[in-house]
Design an enzyme around this catalytic site. Structure first.
Site, PDB file in Angstrom:
ATOM      1  N   LYS A 128       0.825  -1.222   0.000  1.00 39.09           N
ATOM      2  CA  LYS A 128       0.000   0.000   0.000  1.00 39.09           C
ATOM      3  C   LYS A 128       0.863   1.278   0.000  1.00 39.09           C
ATOM      4  CE  LYS A 128      -2.510   0.145   3.657  1.00 39.09           C
ATOM      5  NZ  LYS A 128      -2.156   1.226   4.591  1.00 39.09           N
ATOM      6  N   ARG A 144     -10.607   4.102   8.366  1.00 44.22           N
ATOM      7  CA  ARG A 144     -10.492   2.728   8.849  1.00 44.22           C
ATOM      8  C   ARG A 144     -11.734   2.288   9.614  1.00 44.22           C
ATOM      9  NH1 ARG A 144      -4.114   2.210  10.198  1.00 44.22           N
ATOM     10  NH2 ARG A 144      -3.587   1.240   8.246  1.00 44.22           N
ATOM     11  N   ARG A 186      11.046  -6.577   5.670  1.00 45.04           N
ATOM     12  CA  ARG A 186      10.852  -5.159   5.382  1.00 45.04           C
ATOM     13  C   ARG A 186      11.727  -4.244   6.247  1.00 45.04           C
ATOM     14  NH1 ARG A 186       4.990  -2.304   4.976  1.00 45.04           N
ATOM     15  NH2 ARG A 186       4.994  -2.110   7.218  1.00 45.04           N
ATOM     16  N   ARG A 203      10.811  -1.363  11.270  1.00 41.39           N
ATOM     17  CA  ARG A 203       9.845  -0.543  11.996  1.00 41.39           C
ATOM     18  C   ARG A 203       9.457  -1.229  13.294  1.00 41.39           C
ATOM     19  NH1 ARG A 203       5.116   1.030   7.985  1.00 41.39           N
ATOM     20  NH2 ARG A 203       3.931   0.428   9.806  1.00 41.39           N
ATOM     21  N   ARG A 237      -3.146  -6.337  13.825  1.00 33.86           N
ATOM     22  CA  ARG A 237      -3.495  -5.266  12.887  1.00 33.86           C
ATOM     23  C   ARG A 237      -4.198  -5.810  11.648  1.00 33.86           C
ATOM     24  NH1 ARG A 237       1.793  -1.827  12.258  1.00 33.86           N
ATOM     25  NH2 ARG A 237       0.585  -0.874  10.602  1.00 33.86           N
TER      26      ARG A 237
HETATM   27  P1  AMP Z   1       0.193   2.163   9.144  1.00 27.89           P
HETATM   28  O1  AMP Z   1       1.519   2.746   8.837  1.00 27.89           O
HETATM   29  O2  AMP Z   1      -0.877   2.564   8.165  1.00 27.89           O
HETATM   30  O3  AMP Z   1       0.276   0.686   9.296  1.00 27.89           O
HETATM   31  O4  AMP Z   1      -0.280   2.770  10.564  1.00 27.89           O
HETATM   32  C1  AMP Z   1       0.518   2.671  11.732  1.00 27.89           C
HETATM   33  C2  AMP Z   1      -0.332   2.912  12.968  1.00 27.89           C
HETATM   34  O5  AMP Z   1      -0.894   4.238  12.922  1.00 27.89           O
HETATM   35  C3  AMP Z   1      -1.532   2.001  13.138  1.00 27.89           C
HETATM   36  O6  AMP Z   1      -1.188   0.792  13.758  1.00 27.89           O
HETATM   37  C4  AMP Z   1      -2.414   2.849  14.056  1.00 27.89           C
HETATM   38  O7  AMP Z   1      -1.945   2.815  15.392  1.00 27.89           O
HETATM   39  C5  AMP Z   1      -2.183   4.243  13.518  1.00 27.89           C
HETATM   40  N1  AMP Z   1      -3.182   4.564  12.472  1.00 27.89           N
HETATM   41  C6  AMP Z   1      -2.950   4.664  11.146  1.00 27.89           C
HETATM   42  N2  AMP Z   1      -4.077   4.986  10.486  1.00 27.89           N
HETATM   43  C7  AMP Z   1      -5.049   5.096  11.420  1.00 27.89           C
HETATM   44  C8  AMP Z   1      -6.444   5.405  11.377  1.00 27.89           C
HETATM   45  N3  AMP Z   1      -7.057   5.671  10.226  1.00 27.89           N
HETATM   46  N4  AMP Z   1      -7.132   5.415  12.543  1.00 27.89           N
HETATM   47  C9  AMP Z   1      -6.527   5.164  13.700  1.00 27.89           C
HETATM   48  N5  AMP Z   1      -5.229   4.859  13.826  1.00 27.89           N
HETATM   49  C10 AMP Z   1      -4.484   4.827  12.699  1.00 27.89           C
END
Ligand code: AMP
Length: 209
Positions: free
Chosen positions: A13, A88, A122, A154, A166
């Protein structure tokens, strides 16, 4: 063009969002990156979000919605955006529909086993946030091609349990969103198991550009 990107962690993504943003010359807005940036800078917002991000849990809606709507409302996003990691859930979807609705929602479809295999390899540049993987390794091992910083895994990628949590969260929360975009006729399903360039070509074709 207002584009929302959806897919489990490891579906590509972030990479595809960056490619698309460059191709269309509109900003890539990654909610995860916005949070990581706030956390690294030690801002108030970062302090509030940190405990959730590190556990792989969703940050409370009022924090996320304010942050994202202000990014979508910025002048450089006037012609559109590639939004990665939002909405989300239903509350976030409603907030977005009321301000900058998505014209296209790209769903990158990938099975969990393949995603987990990809994530195990990754690495990310802490400065420019470029992600390297098994299929796209850096030219020098452990070093970012662009800025030369040492690459890191990460924090939230290190724990398989957190990743699985997740992924489950994604399936639960995104079900209604996917159905909504499907009914609205803006959902584009993409096979994310293919190579980076093949996935990108599918996306371009699905957008008719
Ligand atoms: P990502 O890099 O998209 O995997 O996001 C990393 C973290 O950011 C997630 O595990 C959440 O803790 C937070 N996060 C990202 N997008 C959202 C969202 N739309 N709503 C709430 N928390 C988010």
């Amino acid at each position: 063009m207002n584009i929302v990107m959806m897919g489990i962690q490891g579906s590509g993504k972030g990479t595809q969002s960056k490619l698309l943003s460059r191709h269309l010359d509109i900003p890539h807005i990654s909610v995860g990156e916005l949070f990581r940036d706030h956390i690294n800078r030690g801002t108030e917002l970062g302090k509030k979000a940190e405990q959730y991000v590190n556990k792989g849990e969703l940050v409370p809606d009022h924090i996320v919605i304010d942050m994202v709507l202000s990014a979508l409302g910025s002048p450089d996003a006037r012609a559109g955006f590639v939004l990665d990691g939002f909405p989300r859930n239903k509350v976030q979807l409603t907030a977005m529909e009321e301000s900058r609705p998505a014209e296209y929602a790209i769903l990158l479809e990938l099975d969990e086993q393949t995603a987990l295999r990809r994530l195990a390899h990754r690495l990310e540049c802490p400065k420019c946030h470029i992600i390297y993987g098994k299929n796209i390794p850096p030219r020098r091992e452990g070093i970012c091609d662009v800025c030369g910083s040492p690459l890191v895994q990460r924090d939230d990628d290190q724990e398989v349990d957190a990743i699985k949590r997740r992924m489950n969260l994604f399936h639960q929360e995104s079900k209604e969103i996917i159905q909504y975009y499907e009914r609205k006729g803006v959902l584009k399903r993409i096979d994310a198991s293919l190579s980076e360039s093949e996935v990108f070509q599918q996306i371009i074709r699905s957008l008719g550009i």
